[in-house]
Structure formats: C-alpha cells, structure tokens
Write an enzyme that holds these catalytic residues in place. Structure first.
Site, PDB file in Angstrom:
ATOM      1  N   GLU A   1       0.824  -1.205   0.000  1.00  0.00           N
ATOM      2  CA  GLU A   1       0.000   0.000   0.000  1.00  0.00           C
ATOM      3  C   GLU A   1       0.865   1.264   0.000  1.00  0.00           C
ATOM      4  O   GLU A   1       0.449   2.312  -0.479  1.00  0.00           O
ATOM      5  CB  GLU A   1      -0.942  -0.006   1.216  1.00  0.00           C
ATOM      6  CG  GLU A   1      -2.250   0.735   0.959  1.00  0.00           C
ATOM      7  CD  GLU A   1      -3.287   0.542   2.058  1.00  0.00           C
ATOM      8  OE1 GLU A   1      -2.916   0.340   3.225  1.00  0.00           O
ATOM      9  OE2 GLU A   1      -4.488   0.596   1.754  1.00  0.00           O
TER      10      GLU A   1
ATOM     11  N   HIS B   1       7.880 -26.671   0.926  1.00  0.00           N
ATOM     12  CA  HIS B   1       7.114 -27.764   0.339  1.00  0.00           C
ATOM     13  C   HIS B   1       5.943 -27.237  -0.478  1.00  0.00           C
ATOM     14  O   HIS B   1       4.959 -27.940  -0.693  1.00  0.00           O
ATOM     15  CB  HIS B   1       6.625 -28.688   1.458  1.00  0.00           C
ATOM     16  CG  HIS B   1       7.755 -29.234   2.273  1.00  0.00           C
ATOM     17  ND1 HIS B   1       8.385 -30.419   1.973  1.00  0.00           N
ATOM     18  CD2 HIS B   1       8.415 -28.708   3.346  1.00  0.00           C
ATOM     19  CE1 HIS B   1       9.363 -30.624   2.841  1.00  0.00           C
ATOM     20  NE2 HIS B   1       9.407 -29.592   3.678  1.00  0.00           N
TER      21      HIS B   1
ATOM     22  N   LYS C   1     -13.958   1.876  -3.152  1.00  0.00           N
ATOM     23  CA  LYS C   1     -14.766   2.250  -1.978  1.00  0.00           C
ATOM     24  C   LYS C   1     -15.984   3.042  -2.423  1.00  0.00           C
ATOM     25  O   LYS C   1     -17.090   2.838  -1.925  1.00  0.00           O
ATOM     26  CB  LYS C   1     -13.936   3.151  -1.053  1.00  0.00           C
ATOM     27  CG  LYS C   1     -13.104   2.436  -0.039  1.00  0.00           C
ATOM     28  CD  LYS C   1     -12.612   3.478   0.974  1.00  0.00           C
ATOM     29  CE  LYS C   1     -11.390   3.012   1.701  1.00  0.00           C
ATOM     30  NZ  LYS C   1     -10.756   4.078   2.479  1.00  0.00           N
TER      31      LYS C   1
HETATM   32  O1  PA5 Z   1      -2.762   1.942   5.974  1.00  0.00           O
HETATM   33  C1  PA5 Z   1      -3.848   2.454   5.831  1.00  0.00           C
HETATM   34  O2  PA5 Z   1      -4.045   3.670   5.921  1.00  0.00           O
HETATM   35  C2  PA5 Z   1      -5.057   1.579   5.593  1.00  0.00           C
HETATM   36  O3  PA5 Z   1      -4.720   0.257   5.369  1.00  0.00           O
HETATM   37  C3  PA5 Z   1      -5.989   1.667   6.771  1.00  0.00           C
HETATM   38  O4  PA5 Z   1      -5.361   1.129   7.910  1.00  0.00           O
HETATM   39  C4  PA5 Z   1      -7.292   0.915   6.510  1.00  0.00           C
HETATM   40  O5  PA5 Z   1      -7.848   1.314   5.306  1.00  0.00           O
HETATM   41  C5  PA5 Z   1      -8.272   1.189   7.630  1.00  0.00           C
HETATM   42  O6  PA5 Z   1      -8.465   2.561   7.758  1.00  0.00           O
HETATM   43  P1  PA5 Z   1      -9.095   3.189   9.044  1.00  0.00           P
HETATM   44  O7  PA5 Z   1      -8.131   3.050  10.163  1.00  0.00           O
HETATM   45  O8  PA5 Z   1      -9.323   4.617   8.684  1.00  0.00           O
HETATM   46  O9  PA5 Z   1     -10.362   2.463   9.307  1.00  0.00           O
END
Ligand code: PA5
Length: 446
Positions: A280, A301, A415
């Site tokens: 990410e 394995h 989203k």
């Molecule tokens: O790293 C990030 O920002 C995302 O993976 C968030 O952790 C995830 O989308 C959850 O977001 P939030 O903490 O706003 O619910």
C-alpha cells in the site's frame, strides 16, 4: 539487535545479476536529501517516528481495566488497524486463546460467518470491545461495530459505553464524534500516523498490554533500532540498505517481487503485516514491488520450487530466528531406519535453522538473490525493532521511488462504488455505474 545480512544480494555471491558496491555507491548521492527528510519529519506521515517517545500510561490503564473486567477482548478494525495487532498477538502470545484470558478475537473482514462465529464464542457480558479506525469511516469496521454495539446495548443497556474503547483520530471522524457523544474511553492515533504505520501506537500496543506484554519494551526495541537506522551513511544503515537493494533489484534486474519468509510460525502474521505496509505504501504511479507473504519451513514444500526455477523476478527475504524460546529434542527412535534415524538426538530448532540456511544457500547457488534478517529472540523488545525497521525502510524506499509512501489514492475508487451500492448519500451515480456494468458483464459467461 536485529541484523541484516545482504551477502547473497551482491555480485560477489551471485555474479552477473548481483549488486555491486559501485551501484550502491552511485545511490549515495540521493541519501542526504532523503535522510534529512526523515530526520526532520518533513512530511506528516513520518510522525510514526514520534511514537518512540510516547507515554504508554493510558494504554496500560485501559488494558488493566480490560484484563480485570473481561474474559474476551474483541478488536474491530481492518488494514493497518488489524494486521499490526494480529502480528503482535501471534508472535508474542502464540496459541493465546487456548492458554490465557482474556481471549482475543480480531475481526477485520465482513464475512458474516466470521462475526457469527465470534458472537457464538464470546460472552458479550464479559467482553471488552476495541474499535479501531483512524478515518472513522471505514465501512467494514463501522458495520461490524454497529452489530456489536447493538449486542452491547442489549446486554448492558445504558452502560454499554463502558465496554468500548475507541482508537481513532484525536479530533476528526465519525468514530470520534460517536465516542464523544456516547462517552467511550478513547485512545488516540496521532494525526500524522497512517493506519499501516500505526502498529507502535495504541493500535498495536493496547492488544500487547491486554495479552500481558510490556509496551515499554516494544518501544525500547523500536528506539534502539531507530538509532541504528538514523545514520546518514548508507553502508551503516540497515533500513536504507534494505530499501536500496530491493530498489536496485527492481530497477536493474526487473526483480519486482519480494517474498517475505520468516522461519517461525509466530511471524506468519508479521509477514502479512509487512506485505500490507510494502504494497500500500509503494504501489503507485506505476511503480512498486509486489510483496508476498510466506512461511518457512512450510513453503519449502509449496513455493520453493518456484523461487528456485521459476521466473527470475523475485528477491527472497528470510527472517532467521536465533533462539526460539523453546526447544524439543528429537528422540533417538527408529535408529535402524536410515532414512529418518539420523534425526534422532537433534533439537527441532537445529532442523528448522538448518533448513533456513540450506534454502539460502540453494537459492544463491542457483543465482537467486536473497537476504536475511536475523532476530535474536521473538520477544517484545525485538518485535519492536522488527516493526520499526520495516516502517523506516518502507518510508525510505518510497522516497527512493519518488512517490508518497503515506497515501493510498488507488483504494478510493472501489470504496466509492461500494458506497453507492450500499446507499450512501452523494454516491448515487456510482450505483448507476455499477448497475450498467452488470449489464455489460452479462455477455462473457459460461
Ligand atoms: O494503511 C492504511 O491507511 C489503511 O490500510 C488503513 O489502515 C485501513 O484502510 C483502515 O483505515 P481506518 O483506520 O481509517 O479504518
């Protein structure tokens, strides 16, 4: 202290296709600017570094209340809000729920079967709920919490709020608003700290304290590795070297897949945590390196054949454990059976360590680059080091690629369609788009 050994990335070990000292020297010019950026916290996302000087008193207090008043601890969150806590739970208290109280349930997905099962296992009257969302608007976390809140209200009536700890932004967002209104206890994710960099904030540390792990030890470990990762000279900075080597392997050798393979069951969830952080943070602007989680010796394995003889597109990162904190001697039974008798009188840790070392060697002999991070012991102190090491390495690598390692614009589109389909105000057009798309998809079906 954890240690990075990158011998098997270099041309001295791999020959052609390995990295030369000269290539690393050539990167040197970029380092001072990136180094100052990190040192000066030049962008808000770097405020995860400030977590190393936090006071964990309020986390300890909340955990102590939970431990005294609950048999079950239910954490609701997704992405960075769940992967860090799970990595802490699995590494520092393996088989926790079979051995200790409160049991810990981490519910990230919105698979109804999971929540149904959790609800059937917990005693809601003896459950503390930690809802974690930085933005306060994540649909998965919000909907699971709505289900659980209703259960709490049925069980506790007007006292339901006492069972909830909300971990969220200090000021903004829906969860902050609800928490203020209903009087939940709250723990703060500092404004600049993004979800995937939040494991050393109350996001991860509350779970640590609930399962009896001293958050101060975790932070101490992180602080010590931070010192090691704060030197300007690339040759002495393991986090900068880690990022540089993978960057060079991607840019020069088209090796754009990183396999993360710890040799410890307790680090399987850690490997998933790393993969989210890496993917990410770095996958944007058409750039990025694909992480894939793995587990030694199990995947010898399953996946090793591909790493050894498949496409030349991977770098394998091993995590080697020196002390497993437990050991078992293999009894000298079946001594007359040559095929397995030789195992007798060895320790299980000897076998898993031999397998890890042998796999490194087999790969390098086959000109497959790999590097190894050694962790002396899987304890709070060294887990703190491991988490922070990768946080720094990821931020650094993002800057090397000249991308923003702290945003995730690519996840918004999907989203928005979901919002449309679930009837969120302002997203009506997205719903229509999905419906139109469904018609198109009617064609290619068998
Ligand atoms: O790293 C990030 O920002 C995302 O993976 C968030 O952790 C995830 O989308 C959850 O977001 P939030 O903490 O706003 O619910």
């Amino acid at each position: 202290m954890i240690e990075l050994n990158f011998t098997n990335m270099m041309d001295s070990a791999l020959g052609e296709g390995g990295i030369s000292d000269r290539q690393i020297e050539a990167i040197r010019g970029c380092i001072p600017a990136i180094h100052s950026k990190i040192k000066d916290r030049a962008v808000p996302g770097l405020s995860f570094i400030d977590l190393l000087s936090q006071d964990t008193g309020n986390i300890k207090e909340a955990a102590s209340f939970i431990r005294d008043n609950s048999d079950d601890f239910l954490l609701l969150g997704i992405g960075g809000s769940a992967l860090g806590p799970r990595a802490i739970l699995d590494s520092l208290s393996p088989f926790h729920n079979l051995k200790k109280r409160p049991r810990v349930f981490i519910c990230d997905n919105v698979d109804p079967m999971t929540l149904k099962n959790i609800l059937s296992l917990i005693d809601i009257k003896r459950t503390a709920v930690n809802v974690i969302t930085k933005s306060g608007s994540t649909a998965e976390t919000a909907s699971s919490f709505m289900v659980i809140w209703e259960e709490l209200r049925k069980a506790f009536g007007s006292r339901a709020s006492e069972r909830v700890i909300a971990t969220t932004d200090p000021e903004k967002g829906n969860l902050r608003m609800i928490a203020n209104e209903l009087g939940f206890k709250t723990l703060v994710i500092p404004a600049g700290v993004g979800g995937r960099y939040s494991v050393l904030s109350p996001v991860g540390l509350l779970t640590a304290e609930v399962i009896g792990i001293d958050s101060i030890e975790i932070i101490k470990g992180a602080r010590d590795i931070h010192e090691k990762c704060s030197v300007n000279d690339i040759w002495d900075n393991p986090a900068y070297l880690f990022g540089t080597l993978l960057y060079l392997m991607d840019r020069n050798e088209k090796r754009n897949i990183n396999v993360m393979v710890p040799y410890a069951d307790g680090l399987k969830a850690f490997s998933e945590w790393f993969c989210q952080l890496w993917a990410e943070s770095l996958g944007k602007d058409g750039k990025g390196i694909t992480p894939y989680p793995s587990l030694g010796a199990v995947d010898q394995h399953s996946q090793l054949q591909l790493w050894m003889e498949g496409p030349q597109d991977k770098v394998v990162v091993f995590i080697r454990v020196l002390d497993y904190g437990a050991d078992i001697k293999i009894p000298a039974v079946f001594g007359a059976v040559d095929g397995i008798g030789y195992l007798g009188n060895h320790m299980l840790s000897d076998l898993i360590k031999a397998e890890e070392e042998s796999t490194e060697l087999a790969l390098v002999k086959n000109k497959r680059p790999n590097m190894t991070i050694t962790i002396p012991l899987i304890d709070a102190y060294h887990m703190g080091q491991l988490f922070h090491f990768f946080n720094i390495a990821t931020a650094f690598t993002g800057f090397m690629y000249d991308i923003d390692p702290f945003n995730q614009p690519g996840v918004e589109e999907g989203k928005n369609f979901t919002y449309g389909m679930m009837g969120k105000k302002g997203f009506e057009a997205r719903r229509l788009e999905v419906e139109k798309e469904r018609e198109k998809k009617a064609c290619y079906r068998v």
